[in-house]
Scaffold this motif. Structure first.
Motif, PDB file in Angstrom:
ATOM      1  N   ASN A 231       0.881  -1.116  -0.080  1.00 45.80           N
ATOM      2  CA  ASN A 231      -0.001   0.014  -0.100  1.00 45.80           C
ATOM      3  C   ASN A 231       0.797   1.388   0.061  1.00 45.80           C
ATOM      4  N   GLY A 232       0.636   2.106  -0.904  1.00 49.53           N
ATOM      5  CA  GLY A 232       1.432   3.373  -1.100  1.00 49.53           C
ATOM      6  C   GLY A 232       2.736   3.320  -2.013  1.00 49.53           C
ATOM      7  N   ILE A 233       3.133   2.056  -2.351  1.00 45.71           N
ATOM      8  CA  ILE A 233       4.280   1.902  -3.037  1.00 45.71           C
ATOM      9  C   ILE A 233       4.096   1.978  -4.621  1.00 45.71           C
ATOM     10  N   LEU A 234       2.760   1.516  -4.920  1.00 41.23           N
ATOM     11  CA  LEU A 234       2.622   1.737  -6.481  1.00 41.23           C
ATOM     12  C   LEU A 234       2.413   3.107  -6.934  1.00 41.23           C
ATOM     13  N   GLY A 235       2.124   3.975  -6.165  1.00 48.09           N
ATOM     14  CA  GLY A 235       2.185   5.457  -6.574  1.00 48.09           C
ATOM     15  C   GLY A 235       1.156   5.969  -7.248  1.00 48.09           C
ATOM     16  N   THR A 236       1.172   7.202  -7.384  1.00 46.36           N
ATOM     17  CA  THR A 236       0.192   8.019  -8.490  1.00 46.36           C
ATOM     18  C   THR A 236       0.898   9.004  -9.029  1.00 46.36           C
ATOM     19  N   LYS A 237       0.354   9.699 -10.052  1.00 48.89           N
ATOM     20  CA  LYS A 237       0.727  10.821 -10.658  1.00 48.89           C
ATOM     21  C   LYS A 237       1.221  11.919  -9.583  1.00 48.89           C
TER      22      LYS A 237
ATOM     23  N   PRO B 188       5.625  12.106  -5.047  1.00 48.80           N
ATOM     24  CA  PRO B 188       6.901  12.714  -4.932  1.00 48.80           C
ATOM     25  C   PRO B 188       7.769  12.194  -6.068  1.00 48.80           C
ATOM     26  N   SER B 189       8.600  13.369  -6.656  1.00 51.95           N
ATOM     27  CA  SER B 189       9.534  12.770  -7.907  1.00 51.95           C
ATOM     28  C   SER B 189      10.307  11.572  -7.454  1.00 51.95           C
ATOM     29  N   ASN B 190      10.691  11.499  -6.126  1.00 51.42           N
ATOM     30  CA  ASN B 190      11.528  10.263  -5.911  1.00 51.42           C
ATOM     31  C   ASN B 190      10.953   8.986  -5.869  1.00 51.42           C
ATOM     32  N   HIS B 191       9.824   9.049  -5.619  1.00 49.24           N
ATOM     33  CA  HIS B 191       8.859   7.843  -5.644  1.00 49.24           C
ATOM     34  C   HIS B 191       9.118   6.778  -6.629  1.00 49.24           C
TER      35      HIS B 191
ATOM     36  N   HIS C  63      -4.841   0.224 -10.140  1.00 52.03           N
ATOM     37  CA  HIS C  63      -4.032  -0.199  -8.981  1.00 52.03           C
ATOM     38  C   HIS C  63      -4.831   0.492  -7.654  1.00 52.03           C
ATOM     39  N   SER C  64      -4.564  -0.022  -6.769  1.00 56.32           N
ATOM     40  CA  SER C  64      -5.425   0.455  -5.447  1.00 56.32           C
ATOM     41  C   SER C  64      -5.027   1.705  -4.790  1.00 56.32           C
ATOM     42  N   ASP C  65      -3.732   2.098  -5.109  1.00 54.77           N
ATOM     43  CA  ASP C  65      -3.227   3.661  -4.768  1.00 54.77           C
ATOM     44  C   ASP C  65      -3.765   4.617  -5.581  1.00 54.77           C
TER      45      ASP C  65
END
Length: 572
Positions: free
Chosen positions: A279-285, A288-291, A312-314
């Motif tokens: 959870n939170g690792i898949l990310g979105t647009k 942060p830039s370093n994600h 995905h769930s994020d």
């Protein structure tokens, strides 16, 4: 963190096509054909993983360049092109590489549509050698001669054949670069050395790839650099990406589950997969830039199956998926608070295949060995798996060729050509950079006016061409002949070139031009005598205008200025 990087440079050579006699720039028949390509096995019977993932489309080809059928793969290859081979050997001698005794072409399986035959022909020219950059030395691994690929058409599965078959010199270095700035400096040094040979110039004629790994990890190939200035930033961003991947903990995944019944309205076949603690690792647009944005990574892998992407769930609820539908999927997958899920829609066979690619990527820990595309924002995206040795098999249509006895001259480097010019550093660099130094040397040998010739080549001619004037070498020599005979002056050269190019008689100076100038100055000084006494030598600038307006191009401006100053000094 320790960076290990190497370069792969692909430079188009300025010769005809490698395996046919057609000129790359000529306009041939407008031939259209379609073809589907299939991956073939290597000598050991293995099908390369990169090739296997590329064979999925029917490709359309447009041939407007060749008048033969070699590059439609309907005729056997001819050659290889002797001029291309000599250029490649010249570069090998220039960098001190060891030329192989006999050249054998191999076939490299390429079924992404970029070659009509389903493979690219490439042959080893030399091994070893070195280049120097910024006081350092980078060893070369090998030099190969190969054929360039098709250009993309308007659609993803369309290709144009004009670039296909243009000879490419591929230069591979050893992975000895340990600083991102050194990557750029080394690439620039190789580019300058290449330009000592007869290579093509302009956008798209040279392409640089960078192989990057950290801490002795897996090699990742970065392709598609827009320019050399972006290299350090891209490499630094790739280092961060690989560092973050190495920190990502191994996860567990559930089974792929059909979730059609989770939606309020009927959907096409839908498949979902639970990923524990992501959870939170898949990310979105908006991440942060370093994600890491693993959702984007998984989507790129899934696209190998021919689908448009994943959800995905994020990022849900969104994109037409309601909050209740998102909860329904989580409940069906038994997702806990820290779990994530991937959702794919589409036809069942493609969707299941895409999910298999997603699972394959999730199970790969650390940095995968892959080829990645450089994006405009100086990041990278997955392109395809890293090809291996099973991509190669012998070429059967071209006989081996002995090349180590072929004699070629070693060309002068750009630095040597610049140092040979009797000009300042800036002018020398400009002439060599524009490939005008040979023309300069030929003219200067005959007329011995280096400054003037440099000015004509670098400034006068470009300005006249911008104005639509077509100036030939004969025009230049005719005007310089008159200049040497003192029949025209520097200021009149531009006008004389135009007159010559238009077939008109060039206006030359009369023998009494100095007398005419003196008489004009005398009349001017008499009319402005009070002004001169008031301003002193400061009057020179104001009075030069009328004189130059009258005699520009007929007498040297410096000489006019001298005559005017002498007459004014007599008054004050």
């Amino acid at each position: 963190m320790k960076l290990k990087a190497g370069l792969e440079i692909h430079q188009q050579l300025n010769s005809g096509k490698l395996f046919c006699r057609c000129n790359p720039s000529e306009s041939g028949k407008n031939l259209l054909f379609k073809r589907k390509l299939y991956a073939t096995s290597s000598e050991l019977g293995q099908v390369d993983i990169a090739a296997k993932t590329e064979q999925r489309k029917l490709f359309t080809y447009y041939n407007k360049s060749c008048n033969c059928l070699v590059y439609t793969d309907e005729e056997p290859p001819r050659g290889p092109n002797k001029n291309a081979l000599k250029i490649a050997l010249q570069f090998a001698r220039l960098v001190g590489a060891k030329v192989v005794e006999e050249m054998h072409f191999m076939r490299k399986v390429v079924v992404d549509g970029s070659n009509t035959s389903g493979f690219q022909r490439t042959g080893l020219i030399a091994t070893g050698g070195k280049i120097e950059y910024d006081g350092k030395v980078l060893e070369l691994d090998q030099l190969c001669l190969e054929e360039d690929s098709c250009r993309h058409g308007e659609k993803d599965n369309e290709y144009l054949l004009d670039r296909l078959g243009i000879p490419l010199l591929e230069i591979t270095t050893k992975p000895q670069l340990n600083d991102s700035k050194d990557v750029q400096k080394a690439a620039k040094a190789i580019g300058r050395l290449l330009r000592a040979c007869n290579v093509k110039r302009g956008l798209g004629t040279i392409r640089q790839d960078v192989n990057v790994s950290i801490n002795n990890g897996q090699r990742v190939e970065l392709k598609g650099f827009q320019d050399l200035t972006s290299m350090p930033t891209v490499v630094d961003n790739e280092i961060k990406r690989q560092t973050n991947l190495n920190k990502l903990k191994k996860t567990k995944i559930g089974k792929s589950i059909i979730v059609n019944d989770c939606f309020l309205q009927k959907k096409e076949f839908a498949l979902a997969l639970k990923i524990e603690n992501w959870n939170g690792i898949l990310g979105t647009k908006n991440s942060p830039s370093n994600h890491l944005r693993m959702g984007k990574e998984l989507s790129d892998y899934a696209k190998r199956a021919g689908i448009k992407g994943i959800m995905h769930s994020d990022e849900l609820p969104d994109y037409g998926i309601a909050l209740q539908e998102t909860k329904n999927i989580k409940n069906k997958l038994n997702c806990k608070e820290n779990d994530a899920f991937v959702l794919i829609f589409g036809k069942e066979d493609k969707t299941r295949n895409a999910m298999n690619f997603v699972i394959e990527r999730i199970k790969t820990t650390g940095v995968p060995k892959e080829v990645r595309k450089v994006t405009p924002d100086n990041l990278t995206r997955f392109l395809r798996p890293m090809p291996g040795a099973s991509r190669m098999y012998p070429e059967t249509d071209i006989a081996p060729l002995k090349i180590n006895k072929i004699k070629v001259s070693i060309p002068k480097t750009l630095d040597e050509r610049e140092n040979d010019l009797p000009l300042n550093n800036e002018e020398s660099k400009q002439l060599v950079n524009r490939n005008l130094d040979e023309q300069f040397n030929n003219l200067n040998k005959k007329y011995e006016v280096p400054k003037l010739i440099s000015r004509i080549l670098l400034h006068t001619l470009p300005q006249l061409r911008d104005e639509g004037k077509n100036i030939t070498i004969n025009d230049i020599e005719k005007v310089l002949d008159l200049f040497k005979k003192e029949l025209i002056v520097k200021e009149g050269i531009s006008r004389a070139l135009i007159q010559s190019s238009q077939g008109k008689d060039i206006e030359i100076n009369s023998g009494n031009i100095e007398k005419e100038v003196k008489e004009f100055i005398e009349d001017l000084v008499k009319n402005k005598e009070n002004f001169i006494k008031e301003r002193g030598m400061g009057a020179v600038g104001a009075l030069m205008g009328p004189v130059m307006s009258k005699f520009r191009g007929k007498m040297d401006g410096g000489n006019i200025n001298k005559l005017l100053m002498e007459r004014i000094m007599e008054i004050i």
